[in-house]
Enzyme design. Structure first.
Site, PDB file in Angstrom:
ATOM      1  N   LYS A  53      15.434   4.738  -9.187  1.00 56.11           N
ATOM      2  CA  LYS A  53      14.159   4.007  -9.220  1.00 56.11           C
ATOM      3  C   LYS A  53      14.145   3.013 -10.381  1.00 56.11           C
ATOM      4  O   LYS A  53      13.735   1.863 -10.227  1.00 56.11           O
ATOM      5  CB  LYS A  53      12.981   4.992  -9.351  1.00 56.11           C
ATOM      6  CG  LYS A  53      12.703   5.754  -8.058  1.00 56.11           C
ATOM      7  CD  LYS A  53      11.717   6.901  -8.230  1.00 56.11           C
ATOM      8  CE  LYS A  53      11.577   7.663  -6.901  1.00 56.11           C
ATOM      9  NZ  LYS A  53      10.740   8.857  -6.973  1.00 56.11           N
ATOM     10  N   GLN A  97       7.557  12.558 -11.168  1.00 56.02           N
ATOM     11  CA  GLN A  97       8.583  12.989 -10.204  1.00 56.02           C
ATOM     12  C   GLN A  97       8.372  14.456  -9.830  1.00 56.02           C
ATOM     13  O   GLN A  97       8.208  15.314 -10.696  1.00 56.02           O
ATOM     14  CB  GLN A  97       9.987  12.764 -10.808  1.00 56.02           C
ATOM     15  CG  GLN A  97      11.127  13.039  -9.860  1.00 56.02           C
ATOM     16  CD  GLN A  97      11.196  12.060  -8.679  1.00 56.02           C
ATOM     17  OE1 GLN A  97      10.748  10.911  -8.765  1.00 56.02           O
ATOM     18  NE2 GLN A  97      11.737  12.506  -7.566  1.00 56.02           N
ATOM     19  N   ASP A 120       2.337   6.293  -6.176  1.00 55.29           N
ATOM     20  CA  ASP A 120       2.827   7.269  -5.192  1.00 55.29           C
ATOM     21  C   ASP A 120       1.779   7.510  -4.106  1.00 55.29           C
ATOM     22  O   ASP A 120       2.095   8.041  -3.035  1.00 55.29           O
ATOM     23  CB  ASP A 120       3.061   8.620  -5.890  1.00 55.29           C
ATOM     24  CG  ASP A 120       4.535   8.943  -6.065  1.00 55.29           C
ATOM     25  OD1 ASP A 120       5.338   8.442  -5.260  1.00 55.29           O
ATOM     26  OD2 ASP A 120       4.850   9.702  -6.993  1.00 55.29           O
TER      27      ASP A 120
HETATM   28  N1  GUN Z   1      10.042  13.790  -5.031  1.00 52.17           N
HETATM   29  C1  GUN Z   1      10.576  13.529  -3.817  1.00 52.17           C
HETATM   30  N2  GUN Z   1       9.995  12.448  -3.265  1.00 52.17           N
HETATM   31  C2  GUN Z   1       9.074  12.015  -4.147  1.00 52.17           C
HETATM   32  C3  GUN Z   1       8.161  10.934  -4.136  1.00 52.17           C
HETATM   33  O1  GUN Z   1       8.046  10.142  -3.188  1.00 52.17           O
HETATM   34  N3  GUN Z   1       7.378  10.813  -5.244  1.00 52.17           N
HETATM   35  C4  GUN Z   1       7.475  11.680  -6.299  1.00 52.17           C
HETATM   36  N4  GUN Z   1       6.662  11.492  -7.332  1.00 52.17           N
HETATM   37  N5  GUN Z   1       8.309  12.693  -6.330  1.00 52.17           N
HETATM   38  C5  GUN Z   1       9.121  12.851  -5.267  1.00 52.17           C
END
Ligand code: GUN
Length: 294
Positions: A53, A97, A120
């Site tokens: 990311k 995350q 998110d």
């Molecule tokens: N863990 C797996 N997919 C995601 C996501 O789309 N956002 C976040 N914050 N954590 C994740």
């Protein structure tokens, strides 16, 4: 005949080129989009996702910060940090995350993120907006799936969509987004009776279970569109989805591969949401200037 393979890398990279132009234009106007990623503990897969990311942000002209906390960190410590990020004008998007260590409550941490920085789309307010068809920050993975369908010219309206998996991150928002586009939606869970009966009636099948290769060709309708959200590390070190790609591709009309399917789309949509958050700040600043000048 073998299915058309939907190339998530290609679709994501075209979108990222668009976002880059938008990010540069915002930067010229004095607002460089900024994303902060908070990661707690040392989950290996999460560390890789977070690194990807941050790299994607750099490549798109988005400023990014990664805030790492050890597994032993207290919930209060992290909450305090989120509060600081909420106040930080360089940061337009905040992402915690998941999964978090057991002694953390996901919902509590997410509810501390400022709604306008929740890129998110997991905050209760943003989920409410999604349910009512007013999402500003659609959750990135299902949003990426919708974009893939759109870019591949796959009709959603009137189709029977079956979502396997009911997680807050993928399954539930996925079902809502398909519904918003007028699909007839079925959600299957680990307790669903006759799973194959449901999946076998799907025109569009989205699988997000975390169970490697659980969807086999006999569970799929001929010519269906099969979207595989799973990413599983196999004992031989290779990645596999939740769909048995080799057999299902011989029966489906369209299919996404793993890797190179939904994964790159999730990141692309995160960049989109971060730029959207920054544009909203920019639009707010412009409207304040216009009000003062009136
Ligand atoms: N863990 C797996 N997919 C995601 C996501 O789309 N956002 C976040 N914050 N954590 C994740």
């Amino acid at each position: 005949m073998s299915a058309v393979i939907i190339d998530g890398n290609a679709i994501a990279s075209a979108l990222r080129a668009e976002w880059k132009v938008r990010a540069e234009s915002l930067k010229e106007q004095g607002i460089q989009p900024g994303l902060a990623v908070v990661i707690v503990g040392d989950n290996q897969a999460s560390s890789i996702y977070v690194r990807n990311k941050a790299r994607a942000c750099r490549e798109t002209g988005i400023y990014s910060e990664v805030h790492e906390f050890p597994e032993s960190a207290s919930e209060n410590e992290v909450l305090h940090h989120i509060h600081e990020l909420n106040e930080n004008p360089k940061i337009h998007g905040i992402l915690v995350q998941l999964p978090l260590p057991r002694h953390f409550e996901d919902k509590k941490l997410i509810s501390y993120i400022a709604v306008e920085k929740d890129v998110d789309g997991f905050h209760f307010n943003n989920i409410g907006a999604l349910v009512t068809g007013n999402a500003v920050f659609p959750p990135c993975t299902p949003y990426g799936v919708m974009k893939m369908l759109e870019k591949s010219g796959i009709q959603v309206e009137g189709q029977h969509a079956v979502v396997v998996g009911r997680s807050n991150i993928v399954g539930k928002p996925m079902a809502l987004m398909l519904l918003e586009k007028n699909a007839t939606v079925t959600i299957c869970t680990s307790k669903t009776r006759d799973l194959a009966g449901h999946t076998g009636r799907a025109d569009i099948l989205v699988v997000a279970t975390g169970k490697p290769k659980m969807i086999t060709a006999d569970m799929v309708k001929p010519n269906a569109t099969v979207i595989d959200v799973g990413i599983n590390r196999m004992p031989n070190g290779k990645l596999a989805g939740d769909v048995d790609f080799d057999s299902v591709k011989e029966k489906a009309g369209y299919i996404t591969p793993v890797p190179g399917g939904v994964g790159p789309m999730t990141i692309a949509m995160l960049l989109r949401n971060t730029i959207e958050a920054a544009s909203r700040v920019q639009a707010g600043a412009l409207s304040r200037i216009n009000t003062v000048n009136k």
